[in-house]
Design a protein around this motif. Structure first.
Motif, mmCIF file in Angstrom:
data_model
loop_
_atom_site.group_PDB
_atom_site.id
_atom_site.type_symbol
_atom_site.label_atom_id
_atom_site.label_comp_id
_atom_site.label_asym_id
_atom_site.label_seq_id
_atom_site.Cartn_x
_atom_site.Cartn_y
_atom_site.Cartn_z
ATOM 1 N N ASP A 54 7.313 9.049 -44.361
ATOM 2 C CA ASP A 54 8.564 8.550 -44.943
ATOM 3 C C ASP A 54 8.360 7.171 -45.576
ATOM 4 O O ASP A 54 8.888 6.891 -46.652
ATOM 5 C CB ASP A 54 9.665 8.484 -43.884
ATOM 6 N N MET A 57 6.527 7.640 -48.874
ATOM 7 C CA MET A 57 7.450 8.129 -49.900
ATOM 8 C C MET A 57 8.352 7.015 -50.412
ATOM 9 O O MET A 57 8.590 6.905 -51.611
ATOM 10 C CB MET A 57 8.281 9.292 -49.361
ATOM 11 N N ASN A 61 8.430 5.819 -54.260
ATOM 12 C CA ASN A 61 9.694 5.907 -54.996
ATOM 13 C C ASN A 61 10.211 4.543 -55.425
ATOM 14 O O ASN A 61 10.709 4.387 -56.548
ATOM 15 C CB ASN A 61 10.733 6.667 -54.181
ATOM 16 N N ALA A 84 4.042 11.267 -54.980
ATOM 17 C CA ALA A 84 5.318 11.585 -54.328
ATOM 18 C C ALA A 84 5.587 13.093 -54.383
ATOM 19 O O ALA A 84 6.032 13.682 -53.388
ATOM 20 C CB ALA A 84 6.458 10.806 -54.986
ATOM 21 N N ALA A 85 5.298 13.719 -55.523
ATOM 22 C CA ALA A 85 5.514 15.168 -55.645
ATOM 23 C C ALA A 85 4.593 15.941 -54.701
ATOM 24 O O ALA A 85 5.018 16.897 -54.051
ATOM 25 C CB ALA A 85 5.285 15.607 -57.091
ATOM 26 N N SER A 88 5.817 15.599 -51.158
ATOM 27 C CA SER A 88 7.011 16.431 -50.986
ATOM 28 C C SER A 88 6.646 17.890 -50.798
ATOM 29 O O SER A 88 7.201 18.577 -49.930
ATOM 30 C CB SER A 88 7.939 16.295 -52.190
ATOM 31 N N THR A 91 4.884 18.537 -47.357
ATOM 32 C CA THR A 91 5.714 18.393 -46.162
ATOM 33 C C THR A 91 6.952 19.276 -46.172
ATOM 34 O O THR A 91 7.769 19.195 -45.256
ATOM 35 C CB THR A 91 6.138 16.921 -45.979
ATOM 36 N N LYS A 92 7.069 20.123 -47.178
ATOM 37 C CA LYS A 92 8.210 21.030 -47.235
ATOM 38 C C LYS A 92 8.008 22.125 -46.187
ATOM 39 O O LYS A 92 6.993 22.797 -46.194
ATOM 40 C CB LYS A 92 8.330 21.631 -48.638
#
Length: 98
Positions: A54, A57, A61, A84-85, A88, A91-92
């Motif tokens: 977190d 990220m 961002n 960042a992509a 994401s 970690t989805k």
């Protein structure tokens, strides 16, 4: 949009200046506690907690937004956006893929 593997390969090439080799990095996401485990097949496995992920990220961002406002470092911003992509996508939780 590029798929997960393409994003990881782009990030790896930008970071290390060479093409991705599947034996260089292995990543496993533990959706029970939100952590990432890297290079499990080698000694010195790295474990990143949900709080660390977190924070990464947030860092990416925040810097992306600052770079958009300044208009500078466009190529660096792209690397941050890829990072960042990729995070994401890694970690989805699997159930969100459907």
């Amino acid at each position: 949009m590029a798929d997960r593997e393409d994003l990881i390969m782009q990030l790896y090439k930008e970071s290390f200046g060479k093409s991705f080799n599947k034996y260089d990095i292995s990543v496993r996401y533990d959706n029970k506690d939100g952590s990432l485990h890297m290079n499990e097949h080698r000694e010195g496995e790295e474990h990143f907690t949900k709080a660390q992920i977190d924070a990464a990220m947030k860092y990416f961002n925040d810097n992306i937004e600052a770079m958009k406002k300044s208009g500078l470092d466009v190529s660096k911003r792209k690397v941050y956006e890829i990072s960042a992509a990729a995070i994401s996508l890694m970690t989805k939780p699997p159930e969100e893929d459907k």
